[in-house]
Design a protein around this motif. Structure first.
Motif, mmCIF file in Angstrom:
data_model
loop_
_atom_site.group_PDB
_atom_site.id
_atom_site.type_symbol
_atom_site.label_atom_id
_atom_site.label_comp_id
_atom_site.label_asym_id
_atom_site.label_seq_id
_atom_site.Cartn_x
_atom_site.Cartn_y
_atom_site.Cartn_z
ATOM 1 N N UNK A 4 18.122 -66.984 3.249
ATOM 2 C CA UNK A 4 17.601 -65.650 2.920
ATOM 3 C C UNK A 4 16.090 -65.602 3.137
ATOM 4 N N UNK A 5 15.390 -66.626 2.701
ATOM 5 C CA UNK A 5 13.935 -66.666 2.886
ATOM 6 C C UNK A 5 13.574 -66.718 4.366
ATOM 7 N N UNK A 6 14.358 -67.462 5.128
ATOM 8 C CA UNK A 6 14.128 -67.549 6.570
ATOM 9 C C UNK A 6 14.307 -66.181 7.231
ATOM 10 N N UNK A 7 15.360 -65.465 6.859
ATOM 11 C CA UNK A 7 15.606 -64.138 7.427
ATOM 12 C C UNK A 7 14.532 -63.134 7.005
ATOM 13 N N UNK A 8 14.122 -63.181 5.751
ATOM 14 C CA UNK A 8 13.047 -62.293 5.285
ATOM 15 C C UNK A 8 11.778 -62.568 6.084
ATOM 16 N N UNK A 44 10.561 -47.833 22.750
ATOM 17 C CA UNK A 44 10.887 -49.219 22.392
ATOM 18 C C UNK A 44 10.925 -49.420 20.883
ATOM 19 N N UNK A 45 9.954 -48.869 20.177
ATOM 20 C CA UNK A 45 9.911 -49.036 18.722
ATOM 21 C C UNK A 45 11.042 -48.249 18.066
ATOM 22 N N UNK A 46 11.273 -47.021 18.530
ATOM 23 C CA UNK A 46 12.392 -46.227 18.000
ATOM 24 C C UNK A 46 13.710 -46.974 18.235
ATOM 25 N N UNK A 47 13.918 -47.478 19.434
ATOM 26 C CA UNK A 47 15.157 -48.171 19.792
ATOM 27 C C UNK A 47 15.363 -49.426 18.946
ATOM 28 N N UNK A 48 14.363 -50.275 18.833
ATOM 29 C CA UNK A 48 14.558 -51.506 18.057
ATOM 30 C C UNK A 48 14.822 -51.179 16.589
ATOM 31 N N UNK A 49 14.217 -50.106 16.111
ATOM 32 C CA UNK A 49 14.436 -49.703 14.724
ATOM 33 C C UNK A 49 15.834 -49.129 14.538
ATOM 34 N N UNK A 50 16.282 -48.334 15.500
ATOM 35 C CA UNK A 50 17.630 -47.781 15.430
ATOM 36 C C UNK A 50 18.683 -48.889 15.463
ATOM 37 N N UNK A 51 18.487 -49.879 16.329
ATOM 38 C CA UNK A 51 19.450 -50.986 16.421
ATOM 39 C C UNK A 51 19.467 -51.766 15.114
ATOM 40 N N UNK A 52 18.289 -52.076 14.569
ATOM 41 C CA UNK A 52 18.243 -52.801 13.298
ATOM 42 C C UNK A 52 18.920 -51.983 12.208
ATOM 43 N N UNK A 53 18.613 -50.706 12.130
ATOM 44 C CA UNK A 53 19.203 -49.829 11.122
ATOM 45 C C UNK A 53 20.724 -49.808 11.256
ATOM 46 N N UNK A 54 21.206 -49.594 12.474
ATOM 47 C CA UNK A 54 22.640 -49.523 12.753
ATOM 48 C C UNK A 54 23.352 -50.830 12.411
ATOM 49 N N UNK A 55 22.846 -51.921 12.910
ATOM 50 C CA UNK A 55 23.531 -53.204 12.755
ATOM 51 C C UNK A 55 23.495 -53.727 11.313
ATOM 52 N N UNK A 56 22.346 -53.598 10.673
ATOM 53 C CA UNK A 56 22.245 -54.103 9.304
ATOM 54 C C UNK A 56 23.052 -53.221 8.357
ATOM 55 N N UNK A 57 22.974 -51.916 8.527
ATOM 56 C CA UNK A 57 23.767 -51.024 7.666
ATOM 57 C C UNK A 57 25.256 -51.319 7.820
ATOM 58 N N UNK A 64 23.158 -45.764 7.164
ATOM 59 C CA UNK A 64 21.908 -45.999 7.858
ATOM 60 C C UNK A 64 20.785 -45.161 7.257
ATOM 61 N N UNK A 65 19.598 -45.708 7.255
ATOM 62 C CA UNK A 65 18.405 -44.999 6.812
ATOM 63 C C UNK A 65 18.195 -43.742 7.661
ATOM 64 N N UNK A 111 13.468 -48.772 7.283
ATOM 65 C CA UNK A 111 14.544 -49.663 7.740
ATOM 66 C C UNK A 111 14.220 -51.100 7.354
ATOM 67 N N UNK A 112 12.975 -51.492 7.521
ATOM 68 C CA UNK A 112 12.568 -52.856 7.149
ATOM 69 C C UNK A 112 12.849 -53.108 5.666
ATOM 70 N N UNK A 113 12.504 -52.154 4.831
ATOM 71 C CA UNK A 113 12.728 -52.316 3.390
ATOM 72 C C UNK A 113 14.211 -52.483 3.078
ATOM 73 N N UNK A 114 15.062 -51.672 3.729
ATOM 74 C CA UNK A 114 16.506 -51.794 3.499
ATOM 75 C C UNK A 114 17.020 -53.136 4.009
ATOM 76 N N UNK A 115 16.517 -53.571 5.147
ATOM 77 C CA UNK A 115 16.924 -54.853 5.722
ATOM 78 C C UNK A 115 16.543 -56.011 4.799
ATOM 79 N N UNK A 116 15.306 -56.034 4.356
ATOM 80 C CA UNK A 116 14.832 -57.111 3.488
ATOM 81 C C UNK A 116 15.599 -57.111 2.167
ATOM 82 N N UNK A 117 15.872 -55.935 1.644
ATOM 83 C CA UNK A 117 16.653 -55.859 0.414
ATOM 84 C C UNK A 117 18.017 -56.519 0.607
ATOM 85 N N UNK A 118 18.641 -56.268 1.752
ATOM 86 C CA UNK A 118 19.962 -56.842 2.033
ATOM 87 C C UNK A 118 19.882 -58.350 2.282
#
Length: 170
Positions: A4-8, A44-57, A64-65, A111-118
């Motif tokens: 978990x610490x590594x992923x954070x 690029x930033x929108x896309x990487x954020x959308x992918x992170x949001x989609x996949x982590x959710x 998704x956020x 999205x980062x906050x939701x990801x880190x929380x998870x």
């Protein structure tokens, strides 16, 4: 260090990269394309954020956020709410032309906050869980999360490269 610490830490490095690529840029600079058909920093930033949001959710079993917090409405893009940028061409990249740094960073940080929380609550025993059977071998949670980190690092690095080119031209 736990998994978990590594992923954070890994997702924290993505955050640093994203902020560094976007900081202080105007809408024009964010939308700039170094050649016709190239991706912009905004896309690029929108896309990487959308992918992170989609996949982590998806793996977390949460909304998704993008939709839950109203970001889709704020961006006012002519895409389906499920769009993450996969398969986008030049015309879709151009649609991010009116996006501000504040909007991009606001969505990314949410999205980062939701990801880190998870990921901060994960234990090693969670990582072998199969999350996608469409692949051979099936994708585990650990592999999916590393894939997201890898995608994010690549795209944030591309955005940083474009930023460097743009700033050298000034």
């Amino acid at each position: 260090m736990t998994s978990a610490e590594l992923l954070v830490d890994a997702f924290g490095r993505v955050r640093e990269n994203v902020h560094g690529a976007v900081a202080g840029l105007s809408q024009e600079e964010l939308a700039a394309r170094v050649e016709p058909g190239a991706n912009s920093i905004a896309w690029l930033i929108w896309h990487l954020t959308r992918v992170q949001d989609d996949h982590v959710a998806e793996v977390a079993g949460i909304e998704q956020v993008w939709t839950a917090a109203g970001w889709a409405k704020r961006f006012e893009l002519p895409f389906d709410d499920a769009a993450t940028g996969y398969g986008h061409g030049s015309a879709e990249v151009a649609e991010l032309g009116g996006v501000s740094a504040e909007l991009l960073i606001g969505y990314f940080d949410a999205v980062h906050a939701q990801t880190v929380d998870y990921v901060s609550k994960l234990v090693d025993a969670d990582l072998p869980r199969i999350v996608d059977t469409r692949w051979d071998p099936p994708v585990t949670l650990g592999v999916r999360l590393i894939s997201v980190v890898d995608d994010d690092i690549q795209h944030s690095g591309q955005a940083a490269f474009i930023r460097g080119l743009l700033l050298r031209r000034m």
